[in-house]
Design a protein around this motif. Sequence first.
Motif, PDB file in Angstrom:
ATOM      1  N   GLY A 101       0.833  -0.963  -0.572  1.00  0.00           N
ATOM      2  CA  GLY A 101       0.180  -0.187   0.249  1.00  0.00           C
ATOM      3  C   GLY A 101       1.083   1.330   0.258  1.00  0.00           C
ATOM      4  N   GLU A 102       0.575   2.613  -0.035  1.00  0.00           N
ATOM      5  CA  GLU A 102       1.054   3.557   0.069  1.00  0.00           C
ATOM      6  C   GLU A 102       1.320   4.264   1.070  1.00  0.00           C
ATOM      7  OE1 GLU A 102       1.229   5.289  -2.867  1.00  0.00           O
ATOM      8  OE2 GLU A 102       0.118   3.719  -4.018  1.00  0.00           O
ATOM      9  N   HIS A 103       1.183   3.710   2.542  1.00  0.00           N
ATOM     10  CA  HIS A 103       1.303   4.185   3.365  1.00  0.00           C
ATOM     11  C   HIS A 103       2.791   4.200   3.741  1.00  0.00           C
ATOM     12  CE1 HIS A 103      -0.495   0.735   4.544  1.00  0.00           C
ATOM     13  NE2 HIS A 103       0.528   0.158   5.752  1.00  0.00           N
ATOM     14  N   ASP A 104       4.161   3.835   3.084  1.00  0.00           N
ATOM     15  CA  ASP A 104       5.448   2.625   2.861  1.00  0.00           C
ATOM     16  C   ASP A 104       5.461   2.046   4.536  1.00  0.00           C
ATOM     17  OD1 ASP A 104       8.023   3.838   4.523  1.00  0.00           O
ATOM     18  OD2 ASP A 104       8.041   4.263   2.497  1.00  0.00           O
ATOM     19  N   ALA A 105       6.449   2.136   5.369  1.00  0.00           N
ATOM     20  CA  ALA A 105       7.130   1.300   6.372  1.00  0.00           C
ATOM     21  C   ALA A 105       5.704   1.472   7.861  1.00  0.00           C
ATOM     22  CB  ALA A 105       8.131   0.751   6.221  1.00  0.00           C
ATOM     23  N   ILE A 106       5.153   2.304   7.880  1.00  0.00           N
ATOM     24  CA  ILE A 106       4.393   2.905   9.021  1.00  0.00           C
ATOM     25  C   ILE A 106       3.201   3.706   8.407  1.00  0.00           C
ATOM     26  CG2 ILE A 106       6.274   5.280   9.245  1.00  0.00           C
ATOM     27  CD1 ILE A 106       5.632   5.242  12.067  1.00  0.00           C
ATOM     28  N   LEU A 107       2.669   3.209   9.499  1.00  0.00           N
ATOM     29  CA  LEU A 107       0.990   3.965   8.852  1.00  0.00           C
ATOM     30  C   LEU A 107       1.078   5.087  10.615  1.00  0.00           C
ATOM     31  CD1 LEU A 107      -2.211   4.501   8.039  1.00  0.00           C
ATOM     32  CD2 LEU A 107      -2.674   2.367   8.844  1.00  0.00           C
ATOM     33  N   THR A 108      -0.011   6.741   9.968  1.00  0.00           N
ATOM     34  CA  THR A 108       0.456   7.497  11.120  1.00  0.00           C
ATOM     35  C   THR A 108      -0.971   8.045  11.025  1.00  0.00           C
ATOM     36  OG1 THR A 108       1.562   9.200   9.275  1.00  0.00           O
ATOM     37  CG2 THR A 108       3.053   8.143  11.577  1.00  0.00           C
ATOM     38  N   LEU A 109      -1.666   8.177  11.961  1.00  0.00           N
ATOM     39  CA  LEU A 109      -2.546   8.599  12.279  1.00  0.00           C
ATOM     40  C   LEU A 109      -3.001   9.442  13.651  1.00  0.00           C
ATOM     41  CD1 LEU A 109      -3.209   5.120  11.976  1.00  0.00           C
ATOM     42  CD2 LEU A 109      -5.069   5.502  10.905  1.00  0.00           C
ATOM     43  N   GLY A 110      -3.817  10.132  13.726  1.00  0.00           N
ATOM     44  CA  GLY A 110      -4.091  10.891  14.811  1.00  0.00           C
ATOM     45  C   GLY A 110      -6.318   9.941  14.500  1.00  0.00           C
ATOM     46  N   GLY A 111      -7.227   9.675  16.301  1.00  0.00           N
ATOM     47  CA  GLY A 111      -7.940   9.071  16.554  1.00  0.00           C
ATOM     48  C   GLY A 111      -7.998   9.096  17.902  1.00  0.00           C
ATOM     49  N   ALA A 112      -9.146   8.255  18.575  1.00  0.00           N
ATOM     50  CA  ALA A 112      -9.266   7.626  19.932  1.00  0.00           C
ATOM     51  C   ALA A 112      -9.531   6.879  19.891  1.00  0.00           C
ATOM     52  CB  ALA A 112     -10.893   8.922  20.118  1.00  0.00           C
ATOM     53  N   MET A 113      -9.481   6.641  21.336  1.00  0.00           N
ATOM     54  CA  MET A 113      -9.129   5.454  22.136  1.00  0.00           C
ATOM     55  C   MET A 113      -9.788   4.860  23.448  1.00  0.00           C
ATOM     56  SD  MET A 113      -5.700   3.011  23.732  1.00  0.00           S
ATOM     57  CE  MET A 113      -4.749   2.894  22.218  1.00  0.00           C
ATOM     58  N   ASP A 114     -11.109   4.637  23.602  1.00  0.00           N
ATOM     59  CA  ASP A 114     -12.094   4.438  24.353  1.00  0.00           C
ATOM     60  C   ASP A 114     -12.104   6.462  25.033  1.00  0.00           C
ATOM     61  OD1 ASP A 114     -12.169   2.223  24.920  1.00  0.00           O
ATOM     62  OD2 ASP A 114     -10.684   1.787  25.936  1.00  0.00           O
ATOM     63  N   GLY A 115     -12.283   7.243  23.352  1.00  0.00           N
ATOM     64  CA  GLY A 115     -12.660   8.426  23.514  1.00  0.00           C
ATOM     65  C   GLY A 115     -12.157   9.946  23.778  1.00  0.00           C
ATOM     66  N   MET A 116     -10.337   8.858  24.452  1.00  0.00           N
ATOM     67  CA  MET A 116      -8.926   9.395  24.698  1.00  0.00           C
ATOM     68  C   MET A 116      -8.427   9.639  23.809  1.00  0.00           C
ATOM     69  SD  MET A 116      -6.256   9.053  26.770  1.00  0.00           S
ATOM     70  CE  MET A 116      -6.344   7.847  26.926  1.00  0.00           C
ATOM     71  N   PRO A 117      -8.142  10.796  22.742  1.00  0.00           N
ATOM     72  CA  PRO A 117      -8.127  11.900  21.955  1.00  0.00           C
ATOM     73  C   PRO A 117      -6.266  10.988  21.650  1.00  0.00           C
ATOM     74  CG  PRO A 117      -8.047  13.512  22.648  1.00  0.00           C
ATOM     75  CD  PRO A 117      -9.069  12.749  22.902  1.00  0.00           C
ATOM     76  N   VAL A 118      -5.701  10.431  20.704  1.00  0.00           N
ATOM     77  CA  VAL A 118      -4.490  10.034  20.290  1.00  0.00           C
ATOM     78  C   VAL A 118      -3.543   9.975  18.917  1.00  0.00           C
ATOM     79  CG1 VAL A 118      -4.679   8.026  22.147  1.00  0.00           C
ATOM     80  CG2 VAL A 118      -4.577   7.460  20.288  1.00  0.00           C
ATOM     81  N   HIS A 119      -2.734   9.444  19.430  1.00  0.00           N
ATOM     82  CA  HIS A 119      -2.188   9.268  17.682  1.00  0.00           C
ATOM     83  C   HIS A 119      -1.351   8.163  17.707  1.00  0.00           C
ATOM     84  CE1 HIS A 119      -1.738  14.469  16.935  1.00  0.00           C
ATOM     85  NE2 HIS A 119      -2.842  14.173  16.262  1.00  0.00           N
ATOM     86  N   LEU A 120      -1.271   7.605  17.245  1.00  0.00           N
ATOM     87  CA  LEU A 120      -0.800   6.204  16.798  1.00  0.00           C
ATOM     88  C   LEU A 120      -0.267   6.232  15.325  1.00  0.00           C
ATOM     89  CD1 LEU A 120      -1.456   3.052  17.408  1.00  0.00           C
ATOM     90  CD2 LEU A 120      -2.952   3.823  15.866  1.00  0.00           C
ATOM     91  N   GLY A 121       0.956   5.360  15.597  1.00  0.00           N
ATOM     92  CA  GLY A 121       1.972   5.178  13.953  1.00  0.00           C
ATOM     93  C   GLY A 121       2.036   3.602  14.303  1.00  0.00           C
ATOM     94  N   VAL A 122       2.075   2.935  13.462  1.00  0.00           N
ATOM     95  CA  VAL A 122       2.398   1.656  13.431  1.00  0.00           C
ATOM     96  C   VAL A 122       2.507   1.463  11.921  1.00  0.00           C
ATOM     97  CG1 VAL A 122       0.468  -0.284  13.091  1.00  0.00           C
ATOM     98  CG2 VAL A 122      -0.537   1.350  14.072  1.00  0.00           C
ATOM     99  N   MET A 123       3.771   0.615  12.749  1.00  0.00           N
ATOM    100  CA  MET A 123       4.849   0.365  11.521  1.00  0.00           C
ATOM    101  C   MET A 123       4.327  -1.131  10.515  1.00  0.00           C
ATOM    102  SD  MET A 123       8.882   0.198  13.495  1.00  0.00           S
ATOM    103  CE  MET A 123       9.171   0.673  11.044  1.00  0.00           C
ATOM    104  N   ASP A 124       4.522  -1.373   9.010  1.00  0.00           N
ATOM    105  CA  ASP A 124       4.030  -1.951   8.979  1.00  0.00           C
ATOM    106  C   ASP A 124       5.662  -3.887   8.295  1.00  0.00           C
ATOM    107  OD1 ASP A 124       2.248  -4.352   6.945  1.00  0.00           O
ATOM    108  OD2 ASP A 124       1.554  -2.762   6.440  1.00  0.00           O
ATOM    109  N   PHE A 125       4.872  -4.603   8.435  1.00  0.00           N
ATOM    110  CA  PHE A 125       6.092  -5.797   8.565  1.00  0.00           C
ATOM    111  C   PHE A 125       6.123  -6.197   7.004  1.00  0.00           C
ATOM    112  CE2 PHE A 125       9.120  -8.963   8.176  1.00  0.00           C
ATOM    113  CZ  PHE A 125       9.984  -9.005   9.193  1.00  0.00           C
ATOM    114  N   ALA A 126       4.858  -5.813   6.066  1.00  0.00           N
ATOM    115  CA  ALA A 126       5.077  -5.990   4.472  1.00  0.00           C
ATOM    116  C   ALA A 126       5.415  -5.016   3.770  1.00  0.00           C
ATOM    117  CB  ALA A 126       3.444  -6.167   4.436  1.00  0.00           C
ATOM    118  N   PHE A 127       5.761  -4.011   3.884  1.00  0.00           N
ATOM    119  CA  PHE A 127       6.642  -3.303   4.052  1.00  0.00           C
ATOM    120  C   PHE A 127       8.122  -3.237   3.379  1.00  0.00           C
ATOM    121  CE2 PHE A 127       8.484   0.453   1.717  1.00  0.00           C
ATOM    122  CZ  PHE A 127       7.633   1.049   0.793  1.00  0.00           C
ATOM    123  N   MET A 128       9.293  -3.346   3.053  1.00  0.00           N
ATOM    124  CA  MET A 128       9.847  -3.924   3.271  1.00  0.00           C
ATOM    125  C   MET A 128      10.774  -4.491   4.509  1.00  0.00           C
ATOM    126  SD  MET A 128      11.766  -1.327   0.431  1.00  0.00           S
ATOM    127  CE  MET A 128      13.934  -1.978   0.071  1.00  0.00           C
TER     128      MET A 128
END
Length: 287
Positions: A101-128
């Motif tokens: 996909g287009e997010h390279d080896a990491i996907l970065t997002l803003g979002g909520a965890m149980d209603g609390m705002p957070v920033h999240l980065g998730v690495m993707d082993f499938a990208f190299m």
Amino acid sequence: MAWFRKDKKPRPPRPQRLEIPPDAWDKCEACGHTDIREKFSRNHNVCPSCDHHRRIRAYEYASLLLDEGSLDEKDVELKSVDPLEFPEYKGRLKKALEKAGEHDAILTLGGAMDGMPVHLGVMDFAFMGGSMGSVVGEKIARLGQRSLEKKWPLILVSASGGARMQEGVLSLMQMAKSSAMLAQLAERRIPYVSILTNPTTGGVSASYAMLGDAIIAEPGAVIGFAGPRVIKQTLGQDLPEGFQTAEFLLQKGMVDRVVHRHQLKRVVGSLLRHMSGKPAALGWSST
């Protein structure tokens, strides 16, 4: 008296043999258990037989941690290039984009965890192999900057073989770049939670993966800098059984807690609320 007898007629043969498609099944690489792929998927790709935590894609992990409808992807426009004109690197990048996909080896997002705002980065082993290149470092730096501005907690999920050799020293400098950003978060007392999955090795483990205010690992995750063979050759002695697993590192104090994937959102959410000193928000907005 044939009127009350039922004549049995032979069934016509089926015009087509029904077969289960081969991709409907999946097999656990740890215990060999074979089951319907959907069953693995419903179980967040954890083996229902031996509880082995298999790798999942970045979007799946983000959906696991963040509240439904709150995912807001960041920095989609950042793409890896070939600054050193490394042999065959452009071709490998093209294949990785088609596969992962287009997010390279990491996907970065803003979002909520149980209603609390957070920033999240998730690495993707499938990208190299989740290798850390310039784009990974830049995305982490930008995500950290957003956390500084909004005072939102930061979560990074690592799954990587280390620095991307095709980018040379530019890749290695991402270790310092991301670590400097995390130091600013620490100065401002903005919580940072690092989640280590299988594998977390190389330059990633030597930088942001091990700098969390809280470091959480999945069961059985392989965590370390160099491989066992290199370490054994360097030290010249036998190594303890399972010395690079999450459970071993927990015993030695390198990891704060080993958490099952099913409990991860609840544990991290509770931890962040405690670290922030704030209750979960009732609503969330990306603005």
